[in-house]
Write an enzyme that holds these catalytic residues in place. Structure first.
Site, short mmCIF file in Angstrom:
data_model
loop_
_atom_site.label_atom_id
_atom_site.label_comp_id
_atom_site.label_asym_id
_atom_site.label_seq_id
_atom_site.Cartn_x
_atom_site.Cartn_y
_atom_site.Cartn_z
N ASP A 96 -0.12 -6.94 4.38
CA ASP A 96 -0.81 -8.17 4.75
C ASP A 96 -0.02 -9.35 5.04
OD1 ASP A 96 -3.13 -6.79 4.12
OD2 ASP A 96 -3.39 -7.36 2.08
N THR A 137 0.81 -1.20 -0.12
CA THR A 137 0.15 0.10 0.20
C THR A 137 0.70 1.15 -0.02
OG1 THR A 137 -1.86 -1.16 0.90
CG2 THR A 137 -1.61 1.26 1.61
N1 ASP Z 1 -2.57 -5.13 -0.05
C1 ASP Z 1 -1.70 -4.59 0.70
C2 ASP Z 1 -0.36 -5.51 0.73
O1 ASP Z 1 -0.27 -6.11 1.59
C3 ASP Z 1 -1.88 -3.99 2.06
C4 ASP Z 1 -0.84 -3.18 2.67
O2 ASP Z 1 0.27 -2.76 2.08
O3 ASP Z 1 -1.24 -2.50 3.62
O4 ASP Z 1 0.11 -5.28 -0.34
#
Ligand code: ASP
Length: 334
Positions: free
Chosen positions: A87, A13
């Protein structure tokens, strides 16, 4: 004194933008380094854009690439920050903690819950906590997130929305941010990280590990199918202190099939805190009698990655048991 810090960017993210299909890590990582250079102008901060993945797509192959990039960087840097999706960050941190041991320098993972482009983003503050953790001498593999620094091999993502997304349920944080700066409260893990005679990179992993969370009614016969599916190790998340349904012999048959295929079975608790004691309840004894290995108070992330790492070194179940009885990276209370 000027410190040299390398930022290894892997996606998540923190570098995500909104695309047609939703948030995806399509942004460059240059902004990350700009933030750090702005806040820590006296230090020499450089960037390695190693990969750009949502962490759902990160696995053992990538952990090895990250470990090797860290290993290459360490001789010429005072510490490394790895930016990563949240994640699966706890899996990557745990895996790196086993692959890179005896570190005399810090390797800190961080990321953000809100993308960097958003004015409310937690990216800048997390990056600053990560850099401060390195600068105050915390060694070994850690996660800096929210306002604390935790042992990478104890980390769990506990919230998909809160800014304080990570915790180490069975271990105190190593450090937290107070009004007077980063306060280190527990030097045990950095000390353990340094106590290896040599700093080592041991990056062989076997990704063929299956994690089964028991639910009331789980068809335990499925355990017998795992060898044919190519699995070489199994982690069972049992109930409470290590209970599993033992009526009807299904568990026994499943474990018997795994033992026949020389597949190690590690048992941990589904509970967030505490651990397993396979001798406490009659319902846990079948697993113990069938040779299951106790994960004690390890997280799922640590149990799975430790088993992958152990299987990368040996397929001898008794050797794997010894590895699980050893505290390698502060992952277990012994
Ligand atoms: N879906 C993202 C990831 O794990 C979530 C994040 O980075 O907060 O890459």
């Amino acid at each position: 004194m000027t410190k040299k810090i390398l930022v290894i960017s892997t996606g998540g993210t923190i570098v995500s933008q909104i695309g047609e299909g939703g948030l995806a890590p399509t942004g460059g990582a240059g902004g990350i380094v700009d933030v750090l250079r702005g806040r820590f102008p006296e230090h020499d901060i450089s960037l390695d854009e190693l990969m750009s993945l949502d962490s759902s797509n990160v696995g053992p192959r990538h952990w090895r690439d990250i470990a090797r990039a860290v290993w290459r960087a360490l001789p010429n840097h005072d510490g490394v920050i790895i930016t990563h999706g949240t994640d699966t960050m706890a899996y990557t941190a745990s895996a790196l903690a086993f692959m890179l041991r005896g570190l005399r320098k810090g390797v800190v993972l961080t990321g953000s819950q809100i993308p960097s482009f958003d004015p409310l983003s937690d990216a800048a503050s997390n990056l600053c906590v990560a850099a401060s953790a390195l600068l105050c001498g915390i060694t070994g593999v850690t996660i800096a997130f929210g306002r604390k620094v935790i042992n990478g091999a104890r980390a769990v993502k506990v919230s998909s929305t809160d800014m304080d997304a990570f915790d180490s349920p069975n271990a105190p944080p190593i450090a937290s941010v107070t009004a007077s700066g980063v306060k280190v409260t527990d030097w045990a893990m950095p000390k353990l990280a340094r106590c290896g005679v040599l700093t080592v990179l041991e990056d062989e992993l076997c990704g063929d590990v299956f994690l089964l969370k028991l639910t009331p009614g789980t068809k335990l016969e499925m355990l017998a199918a795992l060898p044919d599916m190519g699995y070489r190790g199994v982690v069972i998340e049992a109930f409470g202190a290590g209970g599993a349904p033992d009526a009807g012999c299904c568990m026994k048959r499943g474990l018997y099939a795994l033992a026949g295929a020389h597949i190690p079975v590690v048992v941990r608790s589904q509970c967030l805190t505490g651990g397993v004691d396979l001798s406490m309840y009659e319902t846990g004894r079948t697993m113990r009698e069938m040779g299951a290995i106790s994960a004690r108070d390890m997280t799922s992330e640590a149990a799975v990655t430790k088993l992958m790492w152990a299987l990368g070194r040996t397929s001898d179940v008794s050797e794997i048991r010894k590895i699980f009885e050893t505290n390698l990276a502060g992952e277990i209370s012994i």
